[in-house]
Design a protein around this motif. Structure first.
Motif, short mmCIF file in Angstrom:
data_model
loop_
_atom_site.label_atom_id
_atom_site.label_comp_id
_atom_site.label_asym_id
_atom_site.label_seq_id
_atom_site.Cartn_x
_atom_site.Cartn_y
_atom_site.Cartn_z
N ILE A 200 -23.92 -15.13 82.80
CA ILE A 200 -24.43 -14.77 83.86
C ILE A 200 -25.49 -13.70 83.48
O ILE A 200 -26.73 -13.51 83.94
CB ILE A 200 -23.51 -14.03 84.69
CG1 ILE A 200 -22.44 -15.06 85.44
CG2 ILE A 200 -24.44 -13.34 86.07
CD1 ILE A 200 -23.67 -15.89 86.19
N TRP A 201 -25.03 -12.54 82.49
CA TRP A 201 -25.99 -11.63 81.91
C TRP A 201 -27.16 -12.27 81.17
O TRP A 201 -28.38 -11.87 81.48
CB TRP A 201 -25.30 -10.64 81.16
CG TRP A 201 -24.64 -9.59 81.63
CD1 TRP A 201 -23.46 -9.35 81.88
CD2 TRP A 201 -25.36 -8.53 82.27
NE1 TRP A 201 -23.13 -8.21 82.69
CE2 TRP A 201 -24.14 -7.54 82.75
CE3 TRP A 201 -26.72 -7.91 82.36
CZ2 TRP A 201 -24.39 -6.46 83.54
CZ3 TRP A 201 -26.82 -6.75 83.08
CH2 TRP A 201 -25.97 -5.93 83.63
N ALA A 202 -27.06 -13.33 80.48
CA ALA A 202 -27.99 -13.99 79.97
C ALA A 202 -28.89 -14.66 80.99
O ALA A 202 -30.19 -14.58 80.66
CB ALA A 202 -27.59 -15.23 78.97
N LEU A 203 -28.43 -15.01 81.90
CA LEU A 203 -29.20 -15.79 82.93
C LEU A 203 -30.20 -14.76 83.74
O LEU A 203 -31.35 -15.22 83.81
CB LEU A 203 -28.33 -16.48 84.06
CG LEU A 203 -29.12 -17.05 85.26
CD1 LEU A 203 -30.08 -18.12 84.85
CD2 LEU A 203 -28.28 -17.62 86.15
N LEU A 204 -29.69 -13.44 83.98
CA LEU A 204 -30.33 -12.21 84.63
C LEU A 204 -31.39 -11.85 83.86
O LEU A 204 -32.45 -11.71 84.25
CB LEU A 204 -29.30 -11.13 84.81
CG LEU A 204 -28.20 -11.33 86.18
CD1 LEU A 204 -27.29 -10.17 85.92
CD2 LEU A 204 -28.94 -11.33 87.23
N LYS B 135 -29.21 -5.69 91.07
CA LYS B 135 -28.13 -5.98 90.09
C LYS B 135 -28.06 -5.45 88.96
O LYS B 135 -26.96 -5.48 88.43
CB LYS B 135 -28.52 -7.63 90.08
CG LYS B 135 -28.42 -8.37 91.16
CD LYS B 135 -28.45 -9.88 90.81
CE LYS B 135 -28.37 -10.75 92.18
NZ LYS B 135 -26.94 -10.65 92.71
N VAL B 136 -28.91 -4.80 88.14
CA VAL B 136 -28.93 -4.37 86.74
C VAL B 136 -29.66 -3.14 86.63
O VAL B 136 -29.62 -2.34 85.66
CB VAL B 136 -29.74 -5.46 85.96
CG1 VAL B 136 -29.12 -6.72 85.97
CG2 VAL B 136 -31.18 -5.38 86.32
N GLY B 137 -30.11 -2.42 87.93
CA GLY B 137 -30.69 -1.14 87.74
C GLY B 137 -32.19 -1.24 87.62
O GLY B 137 -32.81 -2.40 87.18
N VAL B 138 -32.72 0.02 87.73
CA VAL B 138 -34.40 0.03 87.54
C VAL B 138 -34.78 -0.13 86.23
O VAL B 138 -35.84 -0.76 85.79
CB VAL B 138 -34.52 1.47 88.18
CG1 VAL B 138 -36.33 1.48 87.99
CG2 VAL B 138 -34.31 1.49 89.52
N LEU B 139 -34.27 0.57 85.20
CA LEU B 139 -34.58 0.53 83.74
C LEU B 139 -34.62 -0.83 83.20
O LEU B 139 -35.64 -1.27 82.60
CB LEU B 139 -33.84 1.45 82.94
CG LEU B 139 -33.99 1.57 81.59
CD1 LEU B 139 -35.57 2.00 81.03
CD2 LEU B 139 -33.19 2.27 80.71
#
Length: 327
Positions: free
Chosen positions: A14-18, A265-269
């Motif tokens: 999922i992280w790889a997809l994001l 989902k993952v934040g601004v940075l």
């Protein structure tokens, strides 16, 4: 604003997809820039080209919003979100940042060059991403400035400088124009804040109204600027006969809409860094497939682009480890 971000349990795929989605979304920006530049050359006005780009995006969003039941339902959630305070009225002005970004590009690129402009913008985006995450401006809440995140941000700046170093060497400009670098740096800084505010809007009523409002406010600002310019210089309206010159707006929809969802989902940075990597990948592909005058593809161009992808993964490690550690 929430004081602590909630990290969902996500698997490594999922992280790889994001990350892949962030890169793909970021690739829309250099393509949009190439389209808008071609439109500006065709009609002889960068300001009018930017205005047309925003207006085409606004037109598409109006059609999407009014002709789909999902869009109409989402728009009906805007007023309750404003009344409840979930969305502050000034969040709706986020689209003005996009207008400022385009105008800054128009004003400074001719003096400082595309490479320096890119470095300045990305520096602003990276610093802004760290700050906005730390104060919790985005919907993901506050994120601590961990060593991994700082190292990832620094690595991004190094990678970008390395990527564009062939262009910087070729530019050979003097130091008297360096003050102009502050304008695109501020644009990048504000752009990461725009993504944070868009993320808050998307969390309240979805990406469709968020994108529509962005294009509405941005179009209003650019129409006002172009109108003043037209009165002062006598520039009349013009259109290009080339159909793909009008794809800048739809590409902006991808960038704004998807960016608003990713920030939540993952934040601004991490979102900013992932899109930066996508910008460099997209620029590299364009320079190889559809080169323009002055295009330079050297080892530094390829290696620096690859290094940005490493930086994104590095900055994401704390969140990846935290989500994986949750039961």
């Amino acid at each position: 604003m929430r004081q602590q971000s909630e990290q969902p349990d996500r698997s490594l795929p999922i992280w790889a997809l994001l990350i892949l989605v962030m890169v793909l979304v970021g690739m829309a920006m250099p393509i949009q820039s190439r389209v808008n530049t071609a439109l500006a050359a065709e009609i002889g006005s960068a300001t009018l080209a930017a205005t047309i780009s925003f207006l085409t995006g606004l037109l598409v969003m109006i059609v999407v919003t009014t002709t789909t039941s999902t869009g109409r339902r989402a728009v009906r959630r805007v007023r309750p979100a404003l009344r409840s305070g979930q969305v502050r009225w000034w969040y709706l002005l986020a689209g003005c940042v996009g207008a400022y970004f385009v105008l800054t590009q128009t004003l400074t690129v001719g003096f400082i060059g595309v490479a320096v402009f890119s470095v300045a913008v990305i520096t602003g985006q990276t610093v802004g991403g760290l700050l906005w995450d730390r104060i919790g401006l985005g919907p993901a809440g506050r994120k601590m400035i961990s060593p991994f995140r700082v190292l990832g941000a620094i690595l991004t700046l190094v990678a970008v400088a390395w990527t564009v170093s062939p262009h910087l060497t070729a530019a050979g400009r003097g130091v008297d124009w360096l003050i102009l670098v502050l304008l695109p740096a501020a644009a990048g800084f504000l752009n990461s804040g725009q993504q944070a505010l868009n993320g808050r809007q998307a969390a309240a009523y979805g990406p469709v109204p968020t994108t529509l409002i962005n294009f509405l406010t941005g179009s209003t600002v650019l129409l006002a600027v172009w109108g003043i310019q037209a009165v002062a210089t006598g520039i009349g309206p013009a259109l290009s006969p080339v159909w793909w010159h009008y794809l800048g707006g739809p590409l902006g929809i991808v960038f704004i809409g998807a960016g608003a969802v990713l920030v939540a989902k993952v934040g601004v940075l991490v979102t900013a860094m992932g899109m930066i990597a996508g910008q460099l990948v997209g620029s590299l592909v364009l320079e190889v497939v559809v080169p323009t005058a002055g295009s330079i593809v050297a080892f530094a161009t390829v290696a620096g682009t690859g290094l940005t992808l490493v930086a994104v993964v590095l900055a994401s490690l704390p969140d990846i480890r935290r989500s994986r550690a949750q039961p």
